[in-house]
Write a protein that holds these residues in place. Structure first.
Motif, PDB file in Angstrom:
ATOM      1  N   MET A   1       0.830  -1.206   0.000  1.00  0.00           N
ATOM      2  CA  MET A   1       0.000   0.000   0.000  1.00  0.00           C
ATOM      3  C   MET A   1       0.868   1.262   0.000  1.00  0.00           C
ATOM      4  O   MET A   1       1.869   1.355   0.710  1.00  0.00           O
ATOM      5  N   ALA A   2       0.448   2.240  -0.803  1.00  0.00           N
ATOM      6  CA  ALA A   2       1.210   3.480  -0.973  1.00  0.00           C
ATOM      7  C   ALA A   2       0.301   4.679  -0.770  1.00  0.00           C
ATOM      8  O   ALA A   2      -0.839   4.697  -1.243  1.00  0.00           O
ATOM      9  N   GLN A   3       0.800   5.677  -0.074  1.00  0.00           N
ATOM     10  CA  GLN A   3       0.092   6.947   0.068  1.00  0.00           C
ATOM     11  C   GLN A   3       0.652   7.933  -0.953  1.00  0.00           C
ATOM     12  O   GLN A   3       1.864   8.105  -1.041  1.00  0.00           O
TER      13      GLN A   3
ATOM     14  N   GLY B   1      -2.322   4.202  -3.702  1.00  0.00           N
ATOM     15  CA  GLY B   1      -1.801   3.410  -4.814  1.00  0.00           C
ATOM     16  C   GLY B   1      -1.241   2.104  -4.294  1.00  0.00           C
ATOM     17  O   GLY B   1      -1.338   1.789  -3.104  1.00  0.00           O
ATOM     18  N   SER B   2      -0.629   1.337  -5.192  1.00  0.00           N
ATOM     19  CA  SER B   2      -0.048   0.044  -4.806  1.00  0.00           C
ATOM     20  C   SER B   2       1.302  -0.121  -5.486  1.00  0.00           C
ATOM     21  O   SER B   2       1.465   0.175  -6.674  1.00  0.00           O
TER      22      SER B   2
ATOM     23  N   HIS C   1      -7.058   9.727 -12.393  1.00  0.00           N
ATOM     24  CA  HIS C   1      -7.580  10.997 -11.867  1.00  0.00           C
ATOM     25  C   HIS C   1      -6.780  11.488 -10.661  1.00  0.00           C
ATOM     26  O   HIS C   1      -6.859  12.665 -10.295  1.00  0.00           O
ATOM     27  N   CYS C   2      -5.991  10.604 -10.044  1.00  0.00           N
ATOM     28  CA  CYS C   2      -5.165  11.004  -8.906  1.00  0.00           C
ATOM     29  C   CYS C   2      -3.897  11.742  -9.337  1.00  0.00           C
ATOM     30  O   CYS C   2      -3.293  12.454  -8.526  1.00  0.00           O
ATOM     31  N   ILE C   3      -3.479  11.575 -10.586  1.00  0.00           N
ATOM     32  CA  ILE C   3      -2.185  12.128 -10.995  1.00  0.00           C
ATOM     33  C   ILE C   3      -2.282  13.078 -12.187  1.00  0.00           C
ATOM     34  O   ILE C   3      -1.268  13.614 -12.631  1.00  0.00           O
ATOM     35  N   ILE C   4      -3.494  13.320 -12.682  1.00  0.00           N
ATOM     36  CA  ILE C   4      -3.628  14.046 -13.940  1.00  0.00           C
ATOM     37  C   ILE C   4      -3.665  15.557 -13.764  1.00  0.00           C
ATOM     38  O   ILE C   4      -3.534  16.309 -14.738  1.00  0.00           O
ATOM     39  N   SER C   5      -3.811  16.038 -12.530  1.00  0.00           N
ATOM     40  CA  SER C   5      -3.899  17.474 -12.300  1.00  0.00           C
ATOM     41  C   SER C   5      -2.600  18.181 -12.687  1.00  0.00           C
ATOM     42  O   SER C   5      -1.506  17.756 -12.314  1.00  0.00           O
ATOM     43  N   LYS C   6      -2.712  19.263 -13.463  1.00  0.00           N
ATOM     44  CA  LYS C   6      -1.547  20.041 -13.858  1.00  0.00           C
ATOM     45  C   LYS C   6      -1.177  21.091 -12.805  1.00  0.00           C
ATOM     46  O   LYS C   6      -0.057  21.596 -12.786  1.00  0.00           O
ATOM     47  N   THR C   7      -2.120  21.404 -11.912  1.00  0.00           N
ATOM     48  CA  THR C   7      -1.870  22.438 -10.918  1.00  0.00           C
ATOM     49  C   THR C   7      -1.368  21.876  -9.592  1.00  0.00           C
ATOM     50  O   THR C   7      -0.540  22.492  -8.926  1.00  0.00           O
ATOM     51  N   SER C   8      -1.851  20.692  -9.203  1.00  0.00           N
ATOM     52  CA  SER C   8      -1.429  20.127  -7.921  1.00  0.00           C
ATOM     53  C   SER C   8      -1.314  18.609  -7.991  1.00  0.00           C
ATOM     54  O   SER C   8      -2.058  17.880  -7.320  1.00  0.00           O
ATOM     55  N   PRO C   9      -0.385  18.087  -8.793  1.00  0.00           N
ATOM     56  CA  PRO C   9      -0.187  16.637  -8.860  1.00  0.00           C
ATOM     57  C   PRO C   9       0.545  16.151  -7.602  1.00  0.00           C
ATOM     58  O   PRO C   9       1.093  16.953  -6.842  1.00  0.00           O
ATOM     59  N   PRO C  10       0.568  14.852  -7.362  1.00  0.00           N
ATOM     60  CA  PRO C  10       1.324  14.340  -6.209  1.00  0.00           C
ATOM     61  C   PRO C  10       2.814  14.630  -6.368  1.00  0.00           C
ATOM     62  O   PRO C  10       3.339  14.649  -7.480  1.00  0.00           O
ATOM     63  N   VAL C  11       3.474  14.835  -5.233  1.00  0.00           N
ATOM     64  CA  VAL C  11       4.906  15.182  -5.261  1.00  0.00           C
ATOM     65  C   VAL C  11       5.781  14.046  -4.745  1.00  0.00           C
ATOM     66  O   VAL C  11       6.989  14.028  -4.996  1.00  0.00           O
ATOM     67  N   ALA C  12       5.197  13.106  -4.002  1.00  0.00           N
ATOM     68  CA  ALA C  12       5.973  12.008  -3.440  1.00  0.00           C
ATOM     69  C   ALA C  12       5.037  10.864  -3.080  1.00  0.00           C
ATOM     70  O   ALA C  12       3.809  11.000  -3.099  1.00  0.00           O
ATOM     71  N   VAL C  13       5.630   9.728  -2.742  1.00  0.00           N
ATOM     72  CA  VAL C  13       4.889   8.538  -2.335  1.00  0.00           C
ATOM     73  C   VAL C  13       5.457   8.063  -1.002  1.00  0.00           C
ATOM     74  O   VAL C  13       6.678   8.042  -0.810  1.00  0.00           O
ATOM     75  N   ARG C  14       4.571   7.699  -0.084  1.00  0.00           N
ATOM     76  CA  ARG C  14       5.008   7.137   1.199  1.00  0.00           C
ATOM     77  C   ARG C  14       4.699   5.644   1.217  1.00  0.00           C
ATOM     78  O   ARG C  14       3.577   5.224   0.936  1.00  0.00           O
TER      79      ARG C  14
END
Length: 282
Positions: A55-57, A70-71, A83-96
């Motif tokens: 499991m990934a945050q 995510g996984s 839909h979790c990663i497609i934003s051009k303004t605030s996409p994810p920056v890291a994974v925990r």
């Protein structure tokens, strides 16, 4: 579970071995999908510290908020919803990875009256590349799948391991039990969970989801969740099934509702295996 389902499930094992032999980016089926918690007996079914180690945050903004799930599927890639990663303004920056309780870096639980188990510190890894499926249409569960390439290879431990991918479509008939997980909200208008969830799910006919959502297709799975529930923040998380204590991901959470027994739509992983393999590199 019916015979038809068992045939479909066991059939994917040999296919997985063939696919991984052709594509070294995926983890060999001899190593993925195993978790330490299946090696010992427990007194209850509550989630434990080393359960679902893939499991990934997905962390967003400078505050690194967990807004999607995510996984881990290889040393370098996390599977999630487009839909979790497609934003051009605030996409994810890291994974925990390797987290259990978001309020602490080192998580511990009492295993008996006389001993406790503590995990390794959770790992935060920067993102090198976001790869959403180009066919994804906003607010639709169709092609809602994406990959995250991490900036460095992951070291596998008892608390960080990859899940296997179901490479064959499963024959789903009747009521079958699956599991999902995440760190989303615990209900409508409620706070985000601190401890990783364990949510039991049952497959239902696609018509249940078509009654509620737009553009549900045969490339989706429809399930309902029991007492615990998915909610915002769980998006992108895996729908999982265990076969002889080896876990396989069959779906990715795309659409749903925080209300219990309300149907949720998942992207069927088997229908996108070719796309996944094409977009993974060493």
């Amino acid at each position: 579970m019916t015979v038809s389902v068992l045939i479909g499930l066991f059939g994917l094992l040999s296919s997985a071995e063939k696919a991984t032999a052709q594509n070294k980016s995926l983890i060999n089926n001899n190593y993925c999908g195993f978790q330490h918690t299946d090696d010992y007996n427990r007194d209850d079914d509550n989630i434990t510290i080393d359960e679902f180690p893939w499991m990934a945050q997905l962390l967003f903004t400078s505050q690194r908020k967990t807004l999607c799930t995510g996984s881990l599927i290889s040393y370098r890639y996390v599977l999630t919803a487009a839909h979790c990663i497609i934003s051009k303004t605030s996409p994810p920056v890291a994974v925990r990875l390797g987290d259990f309780n978001t309020t602490s870096d080192n998580d511990c639980i009492d295993t008996t009256r006389f001993s406790k188990q503590c995990s390794d510190p959770a790992k935060e890894i920067e993102i090198e590349e976001l790869i959403p499926n180009p066919d994804y249409v906003r607010f639709s569960p169709d092609s809602d799948i994406g990959l995250i390439r991490l900036s460095a290879n992951v070291e596998f431990t008892d608390y960080v391991r990859p899940i296997c991918l179901a490479l064959n479509s499963l024959v789903l008939t009747g009521q079958h039990q699956f599991v999902t997980s995440g760190w989303g909200r615990i209900g409508v208008g409620q706070k985000q969970t601190e401890v990783k969830k364990k949510i039991i799910a049952e497959s239902v006919p696609l018509e249940r989801c078509r009654e509620k959502y737009w553009k549900v297709s045969d490339k989706n799975l429809c399930v309902v969740h029991n007492e615990s529930r998915i909610c915002s923040g769980d998006n992108g998380g895996p729908l999982m099934v265990s076969i002889k204590n080896q876990w396989h991901q069959i779906g990715i959470l795309s659409i749903g509702d925080c209300r219990s027994r309300f149907p949720s739509g998942y992207v069927k992983v088997a229908d996108y295996i070719d796309w996944i393999i094409q977009h993974m590199r060493k």
